[in-house]
Design a protein around this motif. Structure first.
Motif, mmCIF file in Angstrom:
data_model
loop_
_atom_site.group_PDB
_atom_site.id
_atom_site.type_symbol
_atom_site.label_atom_id
_atom_site.label_comp_id
_atom_site.label_asym_id
_atom_site.label_seq_id
_atom_site.Cartn_x
_atom_site.Cartn_y
_atom_site.Cartn_z
ATOM 1 N N GLY A 189 0.701 -1.077 0.124
ATOM 2 C CA GLY A 189 0.107 0.030 0.066
ATOM 3 C C GLY A 189 1.149 1.204 0.237
ATOM 4 N N ILE A 190 1.905 1.479 0.487
ATOM 5 C CA ILE A 190 2.300 2.387 1.271
ATOM 6 C C ILE A 190 3.421 2.535 -0.431
ATOM 7 C CG2 ILE A 190 4.838 3.623 1.338
ATOM 8 C CD1 ILE A 190 3.615 1.351 4.229
ATOM 9 N N GLY B 145 -10.646 10.753 13.184
ATOM 10 C CA GLY B 145 -11.158 10.327 11.722
ATOM 11 C C GLY B 145 -9.823 10.622 11.346
ATOM 12 N N ASP B 146 -9.271 11.526 11.560
ATOM 13 C CA ASP B 146 -7.839 12.200 11.110
ATOM 14 C C ASP B 146 -7.749 11.559 10.070
ATOM 15 O OD1 ASP B 146 -8.522 14.988 11.381
ATOM 16 O OD2 ASP B 146 -8.039 14.952 13.461
ATOM 17 N N LEU B 147 -6.768 9.776 10.873
ATOM 18 C CA LEU B 147 -6.416 9.212 10.059
ATOM 19 C C LEU B 147 -7.011 7.379 9.515
ATOM 20 C CD1 LEU B 147 -3.368 9.417 12.019
ATOM 21 C CD2 LEU B 147 -3.456 10.016 10.083
ATOM 22 N N PRO B 148 -6.509 7.102 9.066
ATOM 23 C CA PRO B 148 -7.142 6.064 8.116
ATOM 24 C C PRO B 148 -7.622 5.061 9.211
ATOM 25 C CG PRO B 148 -5.242 6.653 6.692
ATOM 26 C CD PRO B 148 -5.325 7.077 7.861
ATOM 27 N N ALA B 149 -9.161 4.516 9.222
ATOM 28 C CA ALA B 149 -9.887 4.088 10.289
ATOM 29 C C ALA B 149 -9.355 2.351 10.549
ATOM 30 C CB ALA B 149 -11.267 4.174 10.362
ATOM 31 N N ALA B 156 1.914 0.185 12.293
ATOM 32 C CA ALA B 156 1.936 1.965 12.427
ATOM 33 C C ALA B 156 3.214 2.856 12.706
ATOM 34 C CB ALA B 156 0.422 2.598 11.794
ATOM 35 N N SER B 157 2.750 2.938 14.027
ATOM 36 C CA SER B 157 4.142 3.627 14.695
ATOM 37 C C SER B 157 5.188 2.629 14.860
ATOM 38 C CB SER B 157 3.566 2.903 16.511
ATOM 39 O OG SER B 157 2.094 3.295 16.872
ATOM 40 N N VAL B 194 1.242 8.129 2.634
ATOM 41 C CA VAL B 194 0.049 7.116 2.764
ATOM 42 C C VAL B 194 -0.770 7.417 4.541
ATOM 43 C CG1 VAL B 194 1.038 5.535 5.068
ATOM 44 C CG2 VAL B 194 2.689 5.250 2.923
ATOM 45 N N ALA B 195 -0.810 8.413 5.451
ATOM 46 C CA ALA B 195 -1.742 8.971 6.398
ATOM 47 C C ALA B 195 -3.031 9.602 5.547
ATOM 48 C CB ALA B 195 -1.158 10.428 6.829
#
Lengths: 197, 197
Positions: A189-190, B145-149, B156-157, B194-195
Motif C-alpha cells: 500500500g505504501i 478520523g484524521d487518520l485512516p480507520a 504503523a507506529s 500514507v496518512a
DNA sequence: GTTTTTATACTGACCGGTCAGTTTAGAAGT
DNA sequence: ACTTCTAAACTGACCGGTCAGTATAAAAAC
C-alpha cells in the motif's frame, strides 16, 4: 563432483552456514564464537577451519551466498514485468525472502550499516548488486513515465530496500504473531501510494 | 549537586558516552574494548570503572540517556498539535535528532533488533517508551478520523519509527553528500501519502 | 573380492594473545 | 578534607587459530 566426499563436505558447509547465520543474527559477529558455531553445527572446531580460512572469511562467504540468493530472487521477480508491477513484485520477493531466511535478514539489518569492519567492503558491494536490480526498475519506470519524474533513483531504491528490511524484521522480532500477509499488504500500500505519478 | 565536583564528574561521564557511542556505532558493542573507549575519551581505564559499574552498565546507561532525549524530543514535538501535523512533526523531530546524534542513531539501528543480549530487555523497554509517543498520536488520529480507520496503531507506529531510522542512517552512511532536507522532504511525502484518509 | 594405499574430511587438545575487570599508591581538582 | 582521576601492573577467563592424529570412503594392487 557428486561423489560421497564432496556431498558430505558441502553438507557440512551448509550446516556451518545455518549455525553461523542463526548465532550471528542473535548476537552479532563479534559476540559469536567459533566454538559456538561448531557446537551448533555439530562438528568439531577444527572442521570450521578445514572448511573456511577464518571466521571472517566464513562470514563473507555467508554474506555472498545469502545476498546472492536475494539478488537472484529479485531478478526473477521483475523479469519481463512493466515498471509498476515490477516494483510490487520486488516488494513481494523481498518479504518472501525474509520470511524464508529470517535469521539472515535479521543479520543483514544489524550489520548492513556498520563501518570500520573488515568485511564492510564486501557487504557494501553485495548490497550494491541487490539494489541495482531495484534501481534498474525504478530508472526505467521514471524514463517511461510510469513513475514520478522527480523520484531520485538512488535514494528511492535504497529506501525501498531498507524499508522492506526494517518493517519485516521489526515484525519478526516484535510482533511475530501477526500474519505476514498484513505486513506485505501494508508495505505494498505504501509503495503503491508513493509510486503514484 | 551542581557544585564543581559533580559537574566535573558529569563532564567525564559525558565524554565517555560520546567515545563509547562513536566506537560502538562503528564496530558494535562486543568489538569495542574498554581500553578503546577510555583512550578515545582521553581518560584512564580506571576512570571508566570509577564512573560505571561495568562495560554493559555503561552501555545500558548510554541507551537510557540517548533514547530518553529522543522521547523528550518526541513529546515536545507533538505538544498541542492536531494528529496530522503532529505526525509530520514527529518525522521532523526524528530526523533532526538523527542529524544531531548520528552515531547514536547508527548504533540504535544496529542493535535494535538483536535478540539474546544482556541489554536487550533494557533496549526493548526504551524502544517501547519512544514508540508510545508515536502510538498516542496515531491512536488519537484514528479516533478523531484524521487518520485512516484501518490503520493498525502498533504496526504503523513501529514502522514509522523504524523507517525514519533506516532511511536516515542509510543516507548518512551511503550518500552523506546529499542534503538532509531532501531526505526529510521525501520521508514527509511518504508519510503524508500514507496518512491520507 | 580381499588387502593395501591414498585422498579427503574431521577431531579436540593446546597455544598465544586479548580483554573485562581489579588493585594500588598517588596526583590533581574543588 | 574530600572527591575524582591517573598510571601501571596484574589476573583469569575466553577466544581465534593450529596441528598432530584419526576416521572413512574410494581407488589401486593383488
Amino acid at each position: 563432483m557428486t561423489d560421497g566426499r564432496s556431498r558430505r563436505r558441502e553438507d557440512t558447509r551448509q550446516r556451518l552456514f545455518v549455525a553461523a547465520v542463526e548465532l550471528i543474527a542473535e548476537q552479532g559477529f563479534s559476540a559469536t564464537t567459533v566454538d559456538d558455531i561448531a557446537a551448533r553445527a555439530g562438528v568439531a572446531k577444527g572442521t570450521v577451519y578445514y572448511n573456511f580460512e577464518s571466521k571472517t572469511v566464513l562470514f563473507e562467504e555467508l554474506l555472498r551466498h545469502g545476498i546472492g540468493l536475494l539478488t537472484a530472487d529479485f531478478r526473477a521477480a521483475v523479469d519481463g514485468l512493466p515498471p509498476r508491477e515490477a516494483l510490487a513484485a520486488l516488494v513481494r520477493a523481498e518479504l518472501e525472502y525474509i520470511r524464508r531466511y529470517r535469521a539472515f535478514a535479521q543479520l543483514l539489518l544489524s550489520e548492513m550499516w556498520r563501518t570500520n569492519r573488515e568485511w564492510q567492503q564486501t557487504l557494501r558491494l553485495l548490497r550494491g548488486e541487490a539494489i541495482e536490480v531495484i534501481a534498474e526498475t525504478v530508472r526505467s519506470g521514471v524514463a517511461s513515465g510510469d513513475l514520478p519524474a522527480d523520484l531520485d533513483v538512488r535514494t528511492a531504491s535504497s529506501a525501498l530496500f531498507g524499508v522492506g528490511l526494517v518493517v519485516a524484521v521489526d515484525w519478526l522480532v516484535f510482533q511475530p504473531d501477526r500474519p505476514i500477509e498484513d505486513v506485505q499488504e501494508a508495505l505494498l500500500g505504501i509503495v503503491r501510494r508513493v509510486a503514484q505519478t
